[in-house]
Design an enzyme around this catalytic site. Sequence first.
Site, PDB file in Angstrom:
ATOM      1  CG  ASN A 171      -1.682   1.299   1.388  1.00 16.76           C
ATOM      2  OD1 ASN A 171      -2.611   1.530   0.622  1.00 16.76           O
ATOM      3  ND2 ASN A 171      -1.316   2.146   2.346  1.00 16.76           N
ATOM      4  CD  GLU A 172      -1.631   5.915   0.336  1.00 15.04           C
ATOM      5  OE1 GLU A 172      -1.132   6.348   1.385  1.00 15.04           O
ATOM      6  OE2 GLU A 172      -2.689   6.345  -0.141  1.00 15.04           O
ATOM      7  CD  GLU A 291      -6.220   4.047   0.408  1.00 13.20           C
ATOM      8  OE1 GLU A 291      -6.188   5.203   0.869  1.00 13.20           O
ATOM      9  OE2 GLU A 291      -5.439   3.142   0.758  1.00 13.20           O
TER      10      GLU A 291
HETATM   11  O1  AHR Z   1      -7.840   5.556   3.868  1.00 18.94           O
HETATM   12  C1  AHR Z   1      -7.025   6.161   4.832  1.00 18.94           C
HETATM   13  C2  AHR Z   1      -5.543   6.089   4.494  1.00 18.94           C
HETATM   14  O2  AHR Z   1      -5.291   6.892   3.381  1.00 18.94           O
HETATM   15  C3  AHR Z   1      -5.021   4.735   4.094  1.00 18.94           C
HETATM   16  O3  AHR Z   1      -4.645   3.950   5.172  1.00 18.94           O
HETATM   17  C4  AHR Z   1      -3.807   5.092   3.282  1.00 18.94           C
HETATM   18  O4  AHR Z   1      -3.529   4.125   2.311  1.00 18.94           O
HETATM   19  C5  AHR Z   1      -4.129   6.448   2.709  1.00 18.94           C
HETATM   20  O5  AHR Z   1      -3.117   7.350   2.906  1.00 18.94           O
END
Ligand code: AHR
Length: 498
Positions: A171-172, A291
């Site tokens: 993730n990210e 997201e």
């Molecule tokens: O959705 C909230 C946060 O936003 C998530 O954990 C992250 O992936 C993003 O920065």
Amino acid sequence: KQAKLIVDKEYIISEIDSRIYGNFVEHLGRCVYEGVYEPDHPSADEHGYRSDVIELVKQLNVPIIRYPGGNFVSGYNWEDGIGPIEQRPRRLELAWRTIETNEIGTNEFVTWAKKVGAEVNMAVNLGTRGVDAARNMVEYCNHPSGSYWSDLRISHGYKDPHGIKTWCLGNEMDGPWQIGHKTAEEYGRAACEAAKAMKWVDPSIELVACGSSSSRMRTFAEWEATVLDHTYDHVDYISLHTYFGNAEDDTTNYLAKSLEMDHFIKSVAAICDYIQAKKRSKKKLMLSFDEWNVWYHSRQNDQKLAPWTVAPPQLEDVYNFEDALLVGLMLITLMKNADRVKIACMAQLINVIAPIMTSKGGGAWKQTIFYPYMHASVFGRGTALQTLVKSPKYDSKDFTDVPLLDSVAVYSEEREELTIFAVNRDMQEALLLEGDLRQFEGYRLVEHIVLAHDDLKAVNTELAPDNVKPSSDGNAELEDGKLTARLGKLSWNVIRLA
Ligand code: AHR
């Protein structure tokens, strides 16, 4: 003011992959604990899941749910969340500075997802972990039996494999806030090797590589190109993330931000195509916008929360009416890009920047953004049609030529239904809409749903849950394939024809 719309059955963008109406559940704040799971709640079922929440999630018809993070996943040991609950460790959770009890883990979440009728989009930890943990997790979840991890799953009471089809490779990972943050080179290599091993365990799975955590990242574009250079042959999607806010209280500019989302999608698609060309590949990579949402109301409050508590009220944005309009515009943007965006996950589902809110021991209610999301998910299934829109335009602080009318049409040949989603961005006036639907002459109007409110900042709360809600009192009319409707100022419209 007037706007025109031409809808033609032959002008197809793409079949909509219903997974664009997905959502996201992270071990963050009160999303899992007090959202999904609250064993002492009066509505709790035999597993401790809140059935009032399950009912609301079912109304949203959510096809796929990303889990367990988010930033959380980059420090998560998935093995902490399996086996006897009383033996599971309480951990310091570094992403959100809370205590994670691990009462809910993989199996419990898969069980809950089944109850709400959604498949799971599972994320693996490529922050503090790597190839080994990732391939073991695929084996635990998807291998039938006869190996260490699959037999362990069976011994935990889950005889049938979970058959999880979609997996996120971390993730990210471009974000310095991420546990185990990596450069594009480092991540590209790690993701490539994890992808190979995961697909060797189960060749039927699909994989999502991490794109940038927003188009505003300094490394954006270069990140995608480098990561895809390493992973192109082994992954199926690249991710996009975007959150918008209106901290400067400039509504005309705020409602134009869906144009930035559109530009982001087109840019990432172009980077994918560049790598495809460079590699002389036959494969076209698709996008997972895993997201997206409005997120800004709760940021100050979150800074005041004490660390190391269980399920604190983090990221609890209370959404107002104008947020619902932007969410509607973002959904229209996803539908208009249905040829490239095959998965999208609103972030998130319950309590944490969410359409559904709960109070501990109390009620569950719908935030304003629940409605456009539900309408899109329920009525936006079928083929996205290239809708020709002629609309007056405006300029705002950051955008030029913003159309007052944003719209998309979705056609279902099977159900013989045409649904037009439309937002009037005008702050002052209604738009008189004229629609040329010549191939839909035999059709009649089923309903014209409208979400509107006099107060842009109106919200829904536990005590006033119906302050902002849609009505079916729109004035659309259809005669001989000619649609007319008066779209009120600042309104979300769903015009259903069959
Ligand atoms: O959705 C909230 C946060 O936003 C998530 O954990 C992250 O992936 C993003 O920065």
